[in-house]
Each structure stands twice: as C-alpha cells, then as structure tokens.
Design a protein around this motif. Structure first.
Motif, PDB file in Angstrom:
ATOM      1  N   VAL A  43      -4.466 -14.218  -9.856  1.00 22.30           N
ATOM      2  CA  VAL A  43      -5.029 -15.568  -9.973  1.00 22.30           C
ATOM      3  C   VAL A  43      -6.464 -15.639  -9.461  1.00 22.30           C
ATOM      4  O   VAL A  43      -7.140 -16.657  -9.636  1.00 22.30           O
ATOM      5  CB  VAL A  43      -4.153 -16.590  -9.209  1.00 22.30           C
ATOM      6  N   PHE A  44      -6.934 -14.579  -8.810  1.00 25.36           N
ATOM      7  CA  PHE A  44      -8.335 -14.545  -8.337  1.00 25.36           C
ATOM      8  C   PHE A  44      -8.753 -13.095  -8.195  1.00 25.36           C
ATOM      9  O   PHE A  44      -7.962 -12.243  -7.798  1.00 25.36           O
ATOM     10  CB  PHE A  44      -8.471 -15.251  -6.983  1.00 25.36           C
ATOM     11  N   GLN A  45     -10.008 -12.834  -8.517  1.00 23.79           N
ATOM     12  CA  GLN A  45     -10.543 -11.485  -8.364  1.00 23.79           C
ATOM     13  C   GLN A  45     -12.049 -11.532  -8.228  1.00 23.79           C
ATOM     14  O   GLN A  45     -12.723 -12.294  -8.931  1.00 23.79           O
ATOM     15  CB  GLN A  45     -10.159 -10.616  -9.568  1.00 23.79           C
ATOM     16  N   ASN A  46     -12.577 -10.755  -7.304  1.00 28.65           N
ATOM     17  CA  ASN A  46     -14.015 -10.505  -7.235  1.00 28.65           C
ATOM     18  C   ASN A  46     -14.221  -9.038  -6.912  1.00 28.65           C
ATOM     19  O   ASN A  46     -13.306  -8.225  -7.087  1.00 28.65           O
ATOM     20  CB  ASN A  46     -14.714 -11.445  -6.243  1.00 28.65           C
ATOM     21  N   SER A  47     -15.383  -8.674  -6.432  1.00 26.29           N
ATOM     22  CA  SER A  47     -15.701  -7.257  -6.242  1.00 26.29           C
ATOM     23  C   SER A  47     -14.902  -6.598  -5.127  1.00 26.29           C
ATOM     24  O   SER A  47     -14.826  -5.370  -5.056  1.00 26.29           O
ATOM     25  CB  SER A  47     -17.197  -7.100  -5.948  1.00 26.29           C
ATOM     26  N   VAL A  48     -14.286  -7.373  -4.259  1.00 23.68           N
ATOM     27  CA  VAL A  48     -13.571  -6.823  -3.106  1.00 23.68           C
ATOM     28  C   VAL A  48     -12.111  -7.255  -3.071  1.00 23.68           C
ATOM     29  O   VAL A  48     -11.231  -6.452  -2.758  1.00 23.68           O
ATOM     30  CB  VAL A  48     -14.263  -7.227  -1.781  1.00 23.68           C
ATOM     31  N   TYR A  94       0.824  -1.215   0.000  1.00 31.26           N
ATOM     32  CA  TYR A  94       0.000   0.000   0.000  1.00 31.26           C
ATOM     33  C   TYR A  94       0.858   1.265   0.000  1.00 31.26           C
ATOM     34  O   TYR A  94       0.336   2.373   0.100  1.00 31.26           O
ATOM     35  CB  TYR A  94      -0.922   0.007   1.216  1.00 31.26           C
ATOM     36  N   SER A  95       2.190   1.101  -0.089  1.00 31.69           N
ATOM     37  CA  SER A  95       3.091   2.253  -0.126  1.00 31.69           C
ATOM     38  C   SER A  95       3.261   2.730  -1.563  1.00 31.69           C
ATOM     39  O   SER A  95       2.668   2.182  -2.497  1.00 31.69           O
ATOM     40  CB  SER A  95       4.447   1.863   0.462  1.00 31.69           C
ATOM     41  N   SER A 119     -10.437  -1.813  -0.704  1.00 26.88           N
ATOM     42  CA  SER A 119     -10.812  -0.748   0.227  1.00 26.88           C
ATOM     43  C   SER A 119      -9.604  -0.222   1.000  1.00 26.88           C
ATOM     44  O   SER A 119      -9.543   0.952   1.354  1.00 26.88           O
ATOM     45  CB  SER A 119     -11.878  -1.249   1.204  1.00 26.88           C
ATOM     46  N   TRP A 120      -8.636  -1.089   1.266  1.00 28.21           N
ATOM     47  CA  TRP A 120      -7.448  -0.653   1.995  1.00 28.21           C
ATOM     48  C   TRP A 120      -6.608   0.318   1.163  1.00 28.21           C
ATOM     49  O   TRP A 120      -5.841   1.105   1.714  1.00 28.21           O
ATOM     50  CB  TRP A 120      -6.597  -1.860   2.387  1.00 28.21           C
ATOM     51  N   CYS A 121      -6.758   0.247  -0.134  1.00 30.64           N
ATOM     52  CA  CYS A 121      -5.972   1.110  -1.010  1.00 30.64           C
ATOM     53  C   CYS A 121      -6.544   2.525  -1.075  1.00 30.64           C
ATOM     54  O   CYS A 121      -5.814   3.483  -1.302  1.00 30.64           O
ATOM     55  CB  CYS A 121      -5.924   0.504  -2.416  1.00 30.64           C
ATOM     56  N   VAL A 122      -7.857   2.668  -0.852  1.00 33.64           N
ATOM     57  CA  VAL A 122      -8.504   3.967  -1.071  1.00 33.64           C
ATOM     58  C   VAL A 122      -9.109   4.577   0.190  1.00 33.64           C
ATOM     59  O   VAL A 122      -9.406   5.769   0.209  1.00 33.64           O
ATOM     60  CB  VAL A 122      -9.610   3.846  -2.147  1.00 33.64           C
ATOM     61  N   ARG A 123      -9.320   3.770   1.234  1.00 31.34           N
ATOM     62  CA  ARG A 123     -10.035   4.299   2.397  1.00 31.34           C
ATOM     63  C   ARG A 123      -9.193   5.326   3.143  1.00 31.34           C
ATOM     64  O   ARG A 123      -7.956   5.258   3.166  1.00 31.34           O
ATOM     65  CB  ARG A 123     -10.445   3.173   3.340  1.00 31.34           C
ATOM     66  N   ARG A 124      -9.896   6.265   3.784  1.00 36.66           N
ATOM     67  CA  ARG A 124      -9.246   7.359   4.531  1.00 36.66           C
ATOM     68  C   ARG A 124     -10.192   7.773   5.645  1.00 36.66           C
ATOM     69  O   ARG A 124     -11.129   8.535   5.437  1.00 36.66           O
ATOM     70  CB  ARG A 124      -8.977   8.525   3.579  1.00 36.66           C
TER      71      ARG A 124
END
Length: 708
Positions: free
Chosen positions: A696-701, A627-628, A652-657
């Motif tokens: 290798v995996f992705q969904n909405s979150v 996240y840096s 969410s961890w990338c954008v939340r504030r």
C-alpha cells in the motif's frame, strides 16, 4: 543538501603594638591571640580557595554544556529543523523515550498524560503496560512537569517562549516551520540534558580536586576528559538515552562514597546523601544495577583487605540498600531489580559483614578471604537464581546468554541481535590506541604502579614492625587504614575496564574513570618525589601540553563534524501513515522504525527497541520472521497472532550484513535449520507480496504491506 535559510514567520584593626616601648616589662599578650590571628588568615585563605574552586567549576560546567550543545547543533542543524524532523532525528530508543515526554506535554493536563504513560496500550498493542515502570521514564516525567510549569508561568506573564521561522530546505523540498526557544518541547528537553552534563563536568573537577588534594588534579581530570571526549561520552549525539540522565548521578554517588572513606568519624547520617544519589542513578536507567554491583564489589574487596572499617562499610551498605528499596517502590516493584545480581549481592555482602566477628577467630587472614569469597559467589548466584525461579521471571535471562555467547560457541536469535551490533561487541581495537595517543593510558598506568608500590611498601613496613609473625586484620567499628578511597578507586577502575572490554558500549564508565584516576598525578602524597611543589606542577604542565597534541586534534575532529539532518524517505512514510491509515491501525516492523511510528504518528505498535523484557523479545522475534526463510503463510500467521494490520518492510534490513554471520537471514538460520538455503521472505515480498499481503506504500527505502 543545500544549506537551510530562515525567514521570519510570524572598623578593621590598626595593627597597634601591644608592647610599651622602653618599659621594663611588655604588656601581657592575651593567650591565643597570635594563633587566632593566624587562624583568621588561614580561614580567609581557605574561604577564597573554596570560592575559586566553585567559580572554576561553574566555568568548566558552562564550557562543557556549550561544547556538547554546539556539537549536537553542528551535527544535525537542529535549530533549522521542523518539529517532525526533530522527532525523526531521535532514532531507536531515543524516539521511544521522547514519545512519552511528548505525550505528557501535549495532553490537556499533566495527570492525564501521566495516566496515559502508566496505562499504555499503544506501545505493545493490545497489552496495557506501565511504561513508567518498564522504561525508567522519570526523567521525562520531571521534564514534562518543568516544561508545563515554564509555559504556564510565561503564559501568565504574557511572555513569548519561542520564535518561529519559515525554513527553506532547498533541493525541491517544501518549506517547513522551525521554532527555537525553551517553549519548543524538543529544545526544552535537550537543553536540560546538556545542562545536566555540564554540571557533571563541574562535579568531575571538584571530584578530581578532592581525590588528589590539589586543584591541579581537578584541572587534569577535566583536560583528560575533553581530550578523550569521543571515548568518554556520547551525550552530544544521543541526548535522550538513559545514560545521559543517569551517569552524572553515579559520579555524584562515587564522590559521596569517596568522602565517606576519608571520614575520620563516619556517621550513619552519611548514608542519606548516598541513598539519594543512588536513587537518582537507578530511576532513569535499568542498567544502573550492574554499575552499582561493580561498586559494591570494589568496596567489599577494599573492606576484605582491611582498608575500610566495619562502620564505614555498614554506612555504605545502608545507603545502597535504602536507595535500592526506594527505587524499587518508585518503579512500582520492577521485578528485574529483585532478580538482579546487585540485589542478591547486596544481601550477601551485608550478611558477610555482620558475621565478620565470627570469622575473626580464624588467625590466618588468607583463609578468611577464601571463606568470604566462597560465601560471596555462592550467596549471590544462589539468591539470584532462587528469586528468579520463585517469581518465574526471565526478563534478564538474555544478559547471561550474551555473556555465554562471548566466551563460548553458544548463540541464539536474541544474542545475535545484540552481539552483531558494534556497541555490544568486544571493545574495538582502536580504543586502546586512542587513549594511548592522548597519554591517558600511560598516565593511569604510572599512577597505578606508583600507588600500588607505595601501598605495598606501607603494608610491608607495618608487617615488619609488627611484634607478631601472623598478619591479622581486626575490623572494629572505627579502625581502618589510610588511602582506603584510593584502593577503592583502583578496584573500581579494574571493574570498569573488564566491563568495557566485554561490551564496547560500556567504555562510557571506563574512560571518565581513567580521567579521574589521572588526577592522582597531582597528589603530593604519592608524587612528592617529583620534587618541590613548583617543579611537580611544572612537570604536570608539560604533561598536559603533551596530552594536548593529540587531544586538540581529537577536539578539532569533533568540531569538524558538520551535517544537516534529513530523512526524506522516513518523512514520507510518516506523512503517509498520518494521512492514509486509521488512528487505530496497528503496525509492526524493525524496532528503530517502530519507535518513530509511535512518536510521530501515535499509531499502536507491537514491538519497539526496549529489548529488556522477555515478552517483548518474543514479540519482536515473531515480527522479524519477515526476514527469515520461512514460508509467507507462517510469516503472516505470526503477524496475525500479534493483531498487526500493517508491517513496515525496510529494504536495508533484508540485505545488510555487518560482518559474516550477521545478516538477518543468517541469524534466523540458527533457529530455522530446516529452512536453510531458502529465499528470505523479505526478498520475495519486495517483488510479489500477494496473496498474503498487499503493498500500500513504497518509496526508495520503505514498503508498507497490509495483511489480507
């Protein structure tokens, strides 16, 4: 979400006079008979009163147990969840703690499960750690033993322990199997948490009754607790947290200390129950040392003022010290206990108490207080840092950093992770207003003013009647002043208030103690000026009615919380990991998610939410470099150093504030000045993980990236 539905899947005295009618001399009445009869009546009354107290306490405990259990059920619809969904409902630390209970209940034998917990190489891969030592897991050990005994006995008697249903989840989700009953491990777990906290409320009733000398005081304590329930506890939302197991034993321990302070002839045997309660408080919770430190300081302040005899103080310190020693041994020599302010303070105060006779040669008491204060501060801080340096232990260094960050402009990566979370911030502004609306705060303020006034008046009268112009206090083994327990509780309340103001999460100590102190409104010793007993209790009844206006509104708000747990994206993540990755695949990612990965997949993880270890904090910092704003090559190197195979990226961890300065990128800017202004690595990875990672995996979150 659509409401889930279930379908079945599988010879008394005659009272004759002792006087001869008409005789010139009455028969002799045996000496003491009248007093004996009066004593018998008083004994019967006392026995009935005690039975009534116990009966009311049981009813109150049962009511509180049902109250929190029903709120938990309404919030999650726990009875209709599958086993996996129940595990997912235990987020962050809760999932981590529950995972060890799961290990011990599912292993072929309990000893094998305990061995896996004590020699764990899954939680901080590739390290092998004793999680029983590190995470205070004795509650899980006890519950696992209880569960296995319960299942074994019922299996031998051929009695079913649970009933299973097929639950239709609706909204296109596949049906799941849901089981209810104590034979279901999660049910067994949470039921005993709720029962323990029901017993805690019974104890609060008895505590309030004993402290105030009136049953009305106990009822006032309980009513205040219920009316301020949301500010007093969170067990109904987070049953596996350490405080859920530990706090009831602190209440018991403070009750025993109060009993000691009221004892006319204290015995050293009284240290035994105090020690036992201290052990039961310390074993489940690493934070217990800080609460016990405040208790010790409150007792020492009471002792300095001459309200406690030297004998009572020694009994208290012996109980506390014995409890500490046993806890240290049972926690396999947990180094954080040795380097705690509690341990250094315990040694320092014990020394001060034993050298008290030497200080008595000084005639002016204020000078003695100054000397004792200097000895306390220098001894406690000096011992703490000396032991830390000698043992080279820095596990609790972050605690000092957190306090520095609150009162200065000091900040670093670790303190920001704490202080950006609401529960570790200063007390929220709404909290004082909430306890004000229920009249809890005004009631405690009235108690404090009246009690302090009467104590000061008593001290002034004693000074005025003294033949000497100098006020001295002689701490003999037997002498002490009345109301020592009240003075102690006022000091304890002040300490809990300071803790709650600094760290909002710690209001779980403050609010219950406010409720306990409120019981003194029923004390005839301090509030007889209200009038006769009937008028006094009538005033209190009116007060409870006024409290109930906002209190019942608070309860209705809690009762109105209706929900149904569902976390489909995380469920998909867990199912994918179980189906598509090797059993020995190593994962890194956000701390809360890693606890779930360990609990529900059994895969090794490199970081987790238990942040009280220096090594773990550095491991988490390496994982969080994702996240840096650092180059992806640096991020990959950090993960490779930890032997990570897969990293979970949570959008969410990338954008939340949560507030200015509290986004992950801004937290990293404190450390990485040279990379400020760059694009966060997580933002780049969402669009183009190659060439360092493979999606290798992705969904909405969630995204799962494999290191290549």
């Amino acid at each position: 979400m659509a409401k889930r539905s279930k379908t079945v899947n599988a010879d008394a005295s005659n009272g004759k006079s002792n006087v001869v009618k008409g005789a010139s001399k009455a028969k002799h009445v045996p000496k003491g008979r009248a007093s004996t009869e009066d004593g018998s009546k008083k004994h019967v009354t006392s026995t009935f009163y005690k039975i009534a107290l116990v009966g009311i306490a049981i009813i109150i405990g049962f009511t509180h147990r049902n109250h929190i259990a029903n709120m938990f059920e309404r919030d999650r619809h726990f009875s209709h969840l599958s086993t996996l969904e129940r595990e997912l409902a235990f987020r962050t630390e809760m999932g981590l703690y529950y995972s060890y209970y799961k290990t011990m209940t599912e292993s072929p034998t309990f000893i094998e499960g305990l061995n896996q917990v004590m020699y764990d190489n899954i939680t901080e891969y590739p390290l092998t750690i004793n999680t029983l030592k590190r995470f205070n897991l004795y509650p899980e050990v006890v519950l696992a033993i209880g569960y296995r005994l319960y299942e074994g006995i019922n299996s031998a008697m051929n009695r079913p322990t649970k009933m299973c249903w097929r639950v239709n989840r609706g909204e296109g989700l596949s049906p799941v199997q849901s089981c209810e009953g104590l034979g279901e491990p999660s049910y067994f777990y949470v039921e005993h948490v709720f029962s323990l906290n029901g017993l805690m409320m019974s104890l609060f009733f008895l505590f309030g009754t004993y402290l105030s000398g009136s049953m009305y005081g106990g009822l006032l304590t309980v009513a205040s607790f219920f009316f301020n329930h949301g500010e007093a506890t969170r067990v109904q939302w987070t049953p596996p947290l350490r405080e859920s197991f530990a706090y009831p034993f602190l209440v018991m321990q403070m009750f025993l200390v109060t009993y000691l302070l009221r004892s006319q002839r204290p015995s050293y045997r009284q240290c035994i129950p105090i020690a036992m309660a201290t052990i039961a408080f310390m074993l489940p919770w690493q934070f217990a040392q800080f609460a016990l430190l405040t208790e010790m300081l409150a007792m020492f302040a009471t002792y300095m003022l001459g309200f406690i005899s030297a004998r009572k103080m020694k009994v208290f310190l012996l109980g506390l010290g014995s409890g500490f020693l046993v806890s240290y041994v049972l926690l396999f020599g947990n180094e954080m206990l040795l380097t705690s302010f509690f341990f250094s303070g315990l040694l320092t105060i014990t020394c001060i108490v034993f050298i008290e006779p030497a200080l008595e040669t000084i005639r002016l008491r204020p000078i003695i207080w100054i000397l004792q204060g200097i000895l306390l501060i220098v001894g406690t801080i000096g011992l703490k840092f000396t032991v830390s340096k000698l043992l080279n232990i820095e596990d609790d260094a972050h605690i000092g950093d957190i306090f520095r960050s609150k009162f200065s402009d000091f900040n670093n990566f670790h303190t920001m992770l704490y202080t950006c979370a609401a529960e570790f911030d200063f007390m929220e502004e709404e909290t004082p207003w909430r306890v004000l609306k229920t009249l809890l705060a005004p009631s405690v303020l009235l108690v404090t003013v009246v009690v302090v006034y009467q104590l000061l008046r008593s001290e002034y009268m004693a000074w005025k009647n003294s033949t000497s112009d100098e006020v001295t206090i002689n701490h003999t083994d037997e002498t002490s002043k009345p109301h020592a327990e009240i003075v102690y509780h006022l000091f304890q309340l002040a300490a809990f208030t300071a803790m709650a103001i600094i760290i909002m999460r710690l209001k779980l100590f403050l609010t219950p103690h406010l409720c306990l102190v409120t019981s003194l409104l029923a004390s005839r010793q301090f509030f007889s000026w209200f009038g006769g007993r009937e008028r006094h209790y009538a005033i209190l009844t009116v007060l409870v009615g006024c409290m109930a206006v906002q209190g019942i509104a608070n309860l209705r708000t809690q009762w109105g919380i209706l929900g149904e747990f569902s976390n489909v994206p995380q469920e998909e993540l867990v199912e994918w990991i179980n189906a598509k990755t090797p059993k020995n695949a190593v994962f890194g990612g956000p701390m809360p998610t890693m606890a779930t990965v360990k609990l529900s997949t059994g895969r090794p993880i490199v970081n987790h939410p238990h942040y009280e270890d220096a090594g773990l904090r550095e491991r988490t910092k390496k994982v969080y470099s994702i996240y840096s704003r650092r180059p992806l090559s640096d991020v990959k190197k950090n993960l490779r150093d930890l032997q990570v195979d897969y990293v979970v990226l949570e959008d969410s961890w990338c954008v939340r504030r949560t507030r200015p300065g509290c986004s992950m990128a801004e937290i990293w800017d404190i450390e990485d000045v040279e990379y400020r202004g760059g694009t966060p690595a997580c933002t780049i990875l969402k669009d183009k993980p190659e060439p360092h990672f493979k999606r290798v995996f992705q969904n909405s979150v969630y995204q799962v990236l494999k290191l290549v």
